[in-house]
Enzyme design. Structure first.
Site, mmCIF file in Angstrom:
data_model
loop_
_atom_site.group_PDB
_atom_site.id
_atom_site.type_symbol
_atom_site.label_atom_id
_atom_site.label_comp_id
_atom_site.label_asym_id
_atom_site.label_seq_id
_atom_site.Cartn_x
_atom_site.Cartn_y
_atom_site.Cartn_z
ATOM 1 N N PHE A 150 -11.041 -7.472 -11.992
ATOM 2 C CA PHE A 150 -10.078 -7.719 -13.419
ATOM 3 C C PHE A 150 -9.062 -8.737 -13.226
ATOM 4 O O PHE A 150 -8.536 -9.029 -14.544
ATOM 5 C CB PHE A 150 -9.509 -6.369 -13.524
ATOM 6 C CG PHE A 150 -8.249 -5.837 -12.655
ATOM 7 C CD1 PHE A 150 -7.216 -6.477 -12.906
ATOM 8 C CD2 PHE A 150 -8.528 -5.001 -11.376
ATOM 9 C CE1 PHE A 150 -6.168 -6.181 -11.781
ATOM 10 C CE2 PHE A 150 -7.475 -4.902 -10.350
ATOM 11 C CZ PHE A 150 -6.400 -5.236 -10.891
ATOM 12 N N GLU A 177 -14.812 -3.602 -16.047
ATOM 13 C CA GLU A 177 -14.791 -2.993 -17.387
ATOM 14 C C GLU A 177 -13.307 -2.759 -18.104
ATOM 15 O O GLU A 177 -13.080 -2.419 -19.325
ATOM 16 C CB GLU A 177 -15.479 -1.321 -17.074
ATOM 17 C CG GLU A 177 -14.597 -0.740 -16.027
ATOM 18 C CD GLU A 177 -14.851 -0.894 -14.712
ATOM 19 O OE1 GLU A 177 -14.437 -0.054 -14.066
ATOM 20 O OE2 GLU A 177 -15.411 -1.926 -14.454
ATOM 21 N N SER A 227 -12.115 -5.764 -3.813
ATOM 22 C CA SER A 227 -11.459 -5.341 -2.852
ATOM 23 C C SER A 227 -12.263 -5.308 -1.438
ATOM 24 O O SER A 227 -13.516 -5.235 -1.506
ATOM 25 C CB SER A 227 -10.864 -3.956 -3.027
ATOM 26 O OG SER A 227 -12.004 -3.125 -3.306
ATOM 27 N N CYS A 282 -5.719 -12.277 -4.983
ATOM 28 C CA CYS A 282 -6.181 -12.153 -3.750
ATOM 29 C C CYS A 282 -5.481 -13.117 -2.884
ATOM 30 O O CYS A 282 -5.653 -13.195 -1.590
ATOM 31 C CB CYS A 282 -7.573 -12.099 -3.386
ATOM 32 S SG CYS A 282 -8.439 -13.647 -3.960
ATOM 33 N N GLU A 383 -3.275 -3.909 1.294
ATOM 34 C CA GLU A 383 -3.391 -4.945 0.255
ATOM 35 C C GLU A 383 -2.837 -4.059 -0.926
ATOM 36 O O GLU A 383 -3.373 -3.472 -1.761
ATOM 37 C CB GLU A 383 -4.830 -5.349 -0.169
ATOM 38 C CG GLU A 383 -4.550 -6.344 -1.267
ATOM 39 C CD GLU A 383 -5.953 -7.298 -1.604
ATOM 40 O OE1 GLU A 383 -5.921 -8.424 -2.178
ATOM 41 O OE2 GLU A 383 -6.833 -6.297 -1.658
#
Length: 500
Positions: A150, A177, A227, A282, A383
């Protein structure tokens, strides 16, 4: 009336047939503005079938045809960059300037794909034996699946499909989504550029759609960014089904600040790298390691700058940071700050409970800064993917390096110093796939590859650059021997003189 985002299959819009839809929220208001159709297994199969059929001709198309279409796509993308940025802001929440930057980084990979001719050049060795030549060539794989996150709904897909289709493959994209509109708009622009039907397809959905792509026998390779737990699942499942996989996972990127560093420059870098895109990237710096006696001064400089960041709706030109993608994610990020003090950290700035006047239902969180964070704290180990910066202390360079290398993640790392020797040691000794020297977010340019080490990457290939080209093609070696025309049988004269 609520907008509906449908699939894109075989070069046109395909209305959702499963009857299942997911909500898409404007993060600044908390309002559900859009419904996205979730694909059934049959709809995923239809997209893969369209891609497989298109590969029959696209895989044999000329490089000139592919690149000419990509050049037209690049021009259209450039002309519509504001429109795409607006779609990103409306569904992701990031500020418009940040969304424009995302589109620009995607354009960079389109540029690379437009010049794919050079990347696909083969090798030839002549006369390896009498009248024997050996050639190495690269050929496309077939149908590629891309599964994207996303946080960069336009950029990350463009890290994948331009190179994949330039190499002669066809593509099925399963975007997040949570913010699906940008991917469909990219599909429309590709069609306008003249891309044949079925070469690029978009299916929306959840785990059911992903799992079908991972097991589908006609999908030859899978590209993923997300992830670490999901990356591990993607790699394990797709590999077990005989597919080539590149799965980029999470990160805990460290920024090492040595005692000789320019602390103002380091503080500027830490703030931009930790809080840009609301920390939802990230490559965000989420851990600063201060060496020696500079820690207190550095933390104060970071605090002074962080407090000045203007948080607000992404479509407000004065906003510097927007909301988080969902209320659930906002609450999870806040939980790390709420529990930090009990785990031994000092909470310098607490951004939990933050709201914006007139947008009280938005997914807001303010800036958080945690100091003297122990390595055992969850805020350090996980994270967080939000605007939370942890500062850790180390007595020496060696102690700091050991701390960084002990992390299970190895996406990116940076060092701030004026000492070239120290910088050289760090770039060789740190266990990370991307390293910055006085650069906080060392994302490579398009013609170098992006990817981490350890739990930040599953698979052998990084994304885009030379690794991207190699991932989307497979090598073939051809050994040939041809008789000399002079040795032709009697009665056949090709105009070559007889020499025996």
């Amino acid at each position: 009336m609520t907008k509906i985002v449908n699939h894109w299959i075989g070069g046109k819009t395909a209305e959702g047939a499963s009857g299942t839809y997911g909500p898409v929220t404007n993060p600044a208001t908390g309002e559900v503005t859009t419904k996205v159709a979730f694909a059934s297994v049959e709809e995923v199969d239809a997209a893969v079938a369209a891609a497989k059929e298109a590969f029959r001709t696209w895989g044999q198309s000329s490089l000139a045809q592919r690149t000419s279409i990509l050049f037209r796509f690049r021009a259209l993308l450039d002309a519509h960059r504001d429109e795409i940025a607006e779609l990103i802001t409306a569904e992701h929440g990031k500020v418009h300037s940040d969304a424009l930057g995302e589109v620009a980084r995607g354009l960079e990979i389109v540029d690379l794909a437009c010049g794919i001719n050079v990347q696909l050049k083969g090798e030839l060795s002549t006369q390896v034996a009498s009248r024997v030549d050996v050639a190495s060539i690269r050929q496309p794989l077939g149908v590629i699946a891309g599964i994207t996150p996303f946080n960069f709904p336009a950029m990350v897909p463009m890290w994948m499909f331009p190179l994949a289709i330039a190499c002669g493959n066809t593509f099925v994209l399963k975007p997040s989504e949570k913010d699906p509109s940008a991917s469909v708009r990219l599909a429309e622009l590709l069609a306008e550029a003249g891309l044949p039907e079925g070469v690029f397809n978009v299916v929306h959905g959840d785990k059911a759609a992903v799992d079908r792509l991972l097991e589908h026998p006609d999908v030859k390779a899978v590209s993923f960014v997300g992830s670490t737990p999901i990356a591990r699942h993607i790699h394990t499942t797709a590999s077990a089904n005989g597919k080539r996989v590149q799965a980029l996972g999470g990160a805990k990127n460290h920024m090492l600040v040595l005692p000789d560093a320019d602390l103002d420059a380091a503080a500027d870098a830490a703030v931009s790298a930790a809080y840009g895109s609301a920390g939802e990237r990230c490559m965000a710096v989420s851990a600063v390691v201060a060496v020696g006696a500079i820690g207190d001064e550095l933390v104060e400089k970071i605090r002074e700058r962080a407090e000045k960041i203007k948080i607000g709706p992404g479509d407000d030109p004065t906003s510097e940071m927007g909301p988080l993608i969902t209320a659930t994610h906002r609450d999870k990020v806040a939980s790390y700050v709420a529990g930090a003090a009990d785990e031994g950290a000092e909470v310098v700035l607490d951004g939990t409970g933050y709201t914006v006047d007139g947008y009280e239902n938005g997914h807001w969180i303010g800036i958080s800064l945690l100091d003297k964070v122990p390595t055992t704290a969850k805020a350090y180990q996980d994270e967080i993917f939000g605007p939370v910066l942890c500062v850790l202390r180390a007595g020496t360079y060696e102690e700091a390096l050991d701390l960084i290398n002990a992390s299970p993640f190895g996406n990116g790392a940076a060092v701030f110093t004026r000492d070239g020797g120290a910088a050289r040691r760090f770039q060789l000794e740190v266990e990370a796939g991307m390293v910055g020297v006085n650069v906080p977010i060392p994302v490579p340019v398009g013609y170098h590859s992006f990817g981490g080490w350890k739990d930040s990457l599953f698979g052998d290939h990084h994304i885009y650059g030379n690794d991207g080209t190699h991932f989307y093609t497979r090598g073939k070696v051809v050994t040939t021997r041809w008789p000399d025309p002079a040795d032709a049988p009697a009665g056949v004269d090709l105009g070559f003189p007889r020499n025996h």
